[in-house]
Design a protein around this motif. Structure first.
Motif, PDB file in Angstrom:
ATOM      1  N   ASN A  23      56.216  50.146 -62.214  1.00 19.50           N
ATOM      2  CA  ASN A  23      55.643  49.488 -63.385  1.00 19.50           C
ATOM      3  C   ASN A  23      54.187  49.912 -63.524  1.00 19.50           C
ATOM      4  O   ASN A  23      53.553  50.356 -62.561  1.00 19.50           O
ATOM      5  CB  ASN A  23      55.733  47.971 -63.254  1.00 19.50           C
ATOM      6  CG  ASN A  23      57.140  47.462 -63.411  1.00 19.50           C
ATOM      7  OD1 ASN A  23      57.917  47.987 -64.208  1.00 19.50           O
ATOM      8  ND2 ASN A  23      57.498  46.438 -62.650  1.00 19.50           N
ATOM      9  N   LEU A  24      53.670  49.741 -64.698  1.00 22.53           N
ATOM     10  CA  LEU A  24      52.280  50.042 -64.999  1.00 22.53           C
ATOM     11  C   LEU A  24      51.370  49.299 -64.015  1.00 22.53           C
ATOM     12  O   LEU A  24      51.564  48.115 -63.757  1.00 22.53           O
ATOM     13  CB  LEU A  24      51.988  49.598 -66.437  1.00 22.53           C
ATOM     14  CG  LEU A  24      50.778  50.151 -67.130  1.00 22.53           C
ATOM     15  CD1 LEU A  24      50.864  51.665 -67.246  1.00 22.53           C
ATOM     16  CD2 LEU A  24      50.686  49.542 -68.512  1.00 22.53           C
ATOM     17  N   ASN A  25      50.402  49.985 -63.416  1.00 18.70           N
ATOM     18  CA  ASN A  25      49.431  49.438 -62.460  1.00 18.70           C
ATOM     19  C   ASN A  25      50.059  48.888 -61.175  1.00 18.70           C
ATOM     20  O   ASN A  25      49.411  48.142 -60.454  1.00 18.70           O
ATOM     21  CB  ASN A  25      48.555  48.360 -63.113  1.00 18.70           C
ATOM     22  CG  ASN A  25      47.641  48.951 -64.149  1.00 18.70           C
ATOM     23  OD1 ASN A  25      47.033  49.990 -63.936  1.00 18.70           O
ATOM     24  ND2 ASN A  25      47.572  48.310 -65.300  1.00 18.70           N
ATOM     25  N   GLU A  26      51.295  49.256 -60.893  1.00 21.70           N
ATOM     26  CA  GLU A  26      51.951  48.848 -59.647  1.00 21.70           C
ATOM     27  C   GLU A  26      51.750  49.951 -58.610  1.00 21.70           C
ATOM     28  O   GLU A  26      52.022  51.118 -58.873  1.00 21.70           O
ATOM     29  CB  GLU A  26      53.446  48.629 -59.878  1.00 21.70           C
ATOM     30  CG  GLU A  26      54.217  48.356 -58.607  1.00 21.70           C
ATOM     31  CD  GLU A  26      55.731  48.365 -58.806  1.00 21.70           C
ATOM     32  OE1 GLU A  26      56.429  47.951 -57.873  1.00 21.70           O
ATOM     33  OE2 GLU A  26      56.206  48.807 -59.869  1.00 21.70           O
ATOM     34  N   GLU A  27      51.292  49.576 -57.419  1.00 23.01           N
ATOM     35  CA  GLU A  27      51.118  50.558 -56.353  1.00 23.01           C
ATOM     36  C   GLU A  27      52.431  50.706 -55.591  1.00 23.01           C
ATOM     37  O   GLU A  27      53.018  49.720 -55.160  1.00 23.01           O
ATOM     38  CB  GLU A  27      50.010  50.129 -55.393  1.00 23.01           C
ATOM     39  CG  GLU A  27      49.711  51.160 -54.316  1.00 23.01           C
ATOM     40  CD  GLU A  27      48.537  50.780 -53.458  1.00 23.01           C
ATOM     41  OE1 GLU A  27      47.408  51.169 -53.796  1.00 23.01           O
ATOM     42  OE2 GLU A  27      48.753  50.081 -52.454  1.00 23.01           O
ATOM     43  N   LYS A  38      49.604  54.955 -57.952  1.00 23.13           N
ATOM     44  CA  LYS A  38      49.438  53.895 -58.947  1.00 23.13           C
ATOM     45  C   LYS A  38      49.016  54.555 -60.252  1.00 23.13           C
ATOM     46  O   LYS A  38      48.090  55.367 -60.267  1.00 23.13           O
ATOM     47  CB  LYS A  38      48.370  52.917 -58.479  1.00 23.13           C
ATOM     48  CG  LYS A  38      48.162  51.719 -59.365  1.00 23.13           C
ATOM     49  CD  LYS A  38      47.117  50.798 -58.736  1.00 23.13           C
ATOM     50  CE  LYS A  38      46.831  49.601 -59.567  1.00 23.13           C
ATOM     51  NZ  LYS A  38      45.835  48.728 -58.950  1.00 23.13           N
ATOM     52  N   ALA A  39      49.701  54.215 -61.345  1.00 25.73           N
ATOM     53  CA  ALA A  39      49.383  54.818 -62.638  1.00 25.73           C
ATOM     54  C   ALA A  39      48.878  53.763 -63.604  1.00 25.73           C
ATOM     55  O   ALA A  39      49.410  52.657 -63.673  1.00 25.73           O
ATOM     56  CB  ALA A  39      50.615  55.511 -63.217  1.00 25.73           C
ATOM     57  N   ALA A  40      47.856  54.131 -64.370  1.00 24.70           N
ATOM     58  CA  ALA A  40      47.261  53.218 -65.356  1.00 24.70           C
ATOM     59  C   ALA A  40      47.855  53.418 -66.743  1.00 24.70           C
ATOM     60  O   ALA A  40      47.488  52.705 -67.672  1.00 24.70           O
ATOM     61  CB  ALA A  40      45.753  53.414 -65.391  1.00 24.70           C
ATOM     62  N   VAL A  70      56.894  55.836 -64.829  1.00 24.26           N
ATOM     63  CA  VAL A  70      56.121  54.597 -64.902  1.00 24.26           C
ATOM     64  C   VAL A  70      56.357  53.964 -66.269  1.00 24.26           C
ATOM     65  O   VAL A  70      56.196  54.616 -67.299  1.00 24.26           O
ATOM     66  CB  VAL A  70      54.614  54.868 -64.698  1.00 24.26           C
ATOM     67  CG1 VAL A  70      53.801  53.602 -64.845  1.00 24.26           C
ATOM     68  CG2 VAL A  70      54.379  55.510 -63.331  1.00 24.26           C
ATOM     69  N   THR A 130      56.142  50.186 -68.807  1.00 26.12           N
ATOM     70  CA  THR A 130      55.486  48.907 -69.037  1.00 26.12           C
ATOM     71  C   THR A 130      56.488  47.795 -68.716  1.00 26.12           C
ATOM     72  O   THR A 130      57.634  47.844 -69.182  1.00 26.12           O
ATOM     73  CB  THR A 130      55.042  48.789 -70.523  1.00 26.12           C
ATOM     74  OG1 THR A 130      54.268  49.930 -70.825  1.00 26.12           O
ATOM     75  CG2 THR A 130      54.242  47.529 -70.757  1.00 26.12           C
TER      76      THR A 130
END
Length: 135
Positions: free
Chosen positions: A47-51, A106-108, A131, A133
């Motif tokens: 998921n977005l911003n998930e490490e 982790k992706a923004a 990745v 949302t």
């Protein structure tokens, strides 16, 4: 006059010996190396911003080689990643082996990310992560 020359020579020898005895020869030499990746395992979605953590297996020359860091070069959504190791210790067994290190990702921004881990000078172990949302 001879006495003065003798004292000057003795002083120069004394100072030279002092500088030589203060060298840093006792500190261990750190040798950095590039290690080649043999396998990458882990999630292929996030998921977005998930490490997320990937397990990276790499070759080493012996038991004294330890993971140092990942060197990364990124162009848009593609990262080329190289494993850097360092040699620690003095009683090293030079039997080739493999070791593992965790790679954090982790992706923004949402999208498809291609991670290319260096397997040789021209080949890569590729790991694709999609990745999205969260809904």
């Amino acid at each position: 006059m001879k006495n003065l020359k003798l004292k000057a020579v003795a002083l120069v020898l004394f100072v030279t010996a002092g500088f030589a005895s203060c060298s840093n020869d006792d500190e261990p030499t750190i040798i950095l190396k590039k290690s080649l990746v043999t396998e990458v395992t882990g999630p292929t979605t996030a998921n977005l911003n998930e490490e997320i953590t990937l397990d990276v297996t790499f070759k080493v020359d012996g038991n004294c080689d330890v993971f140092n860091k990942f060197n990364e070069k990124q162009v848009e959504n593609t990262k080329t990643i190289e494993v850097e190791t360092r040699e620690e210790g003095t009683t090293c067994d030079k039997t080739p082996a493999t070791k593992k290190a965790p790679y954090k990702f982790k992706a923004a921004a949402a999208g498809t990310y291609i991670l290319k881990f260096k397997m040789s000078e021209t080949e890569f172990v590729t790991h694709t992560i999609i990745v999205s949302t969260p809904s």
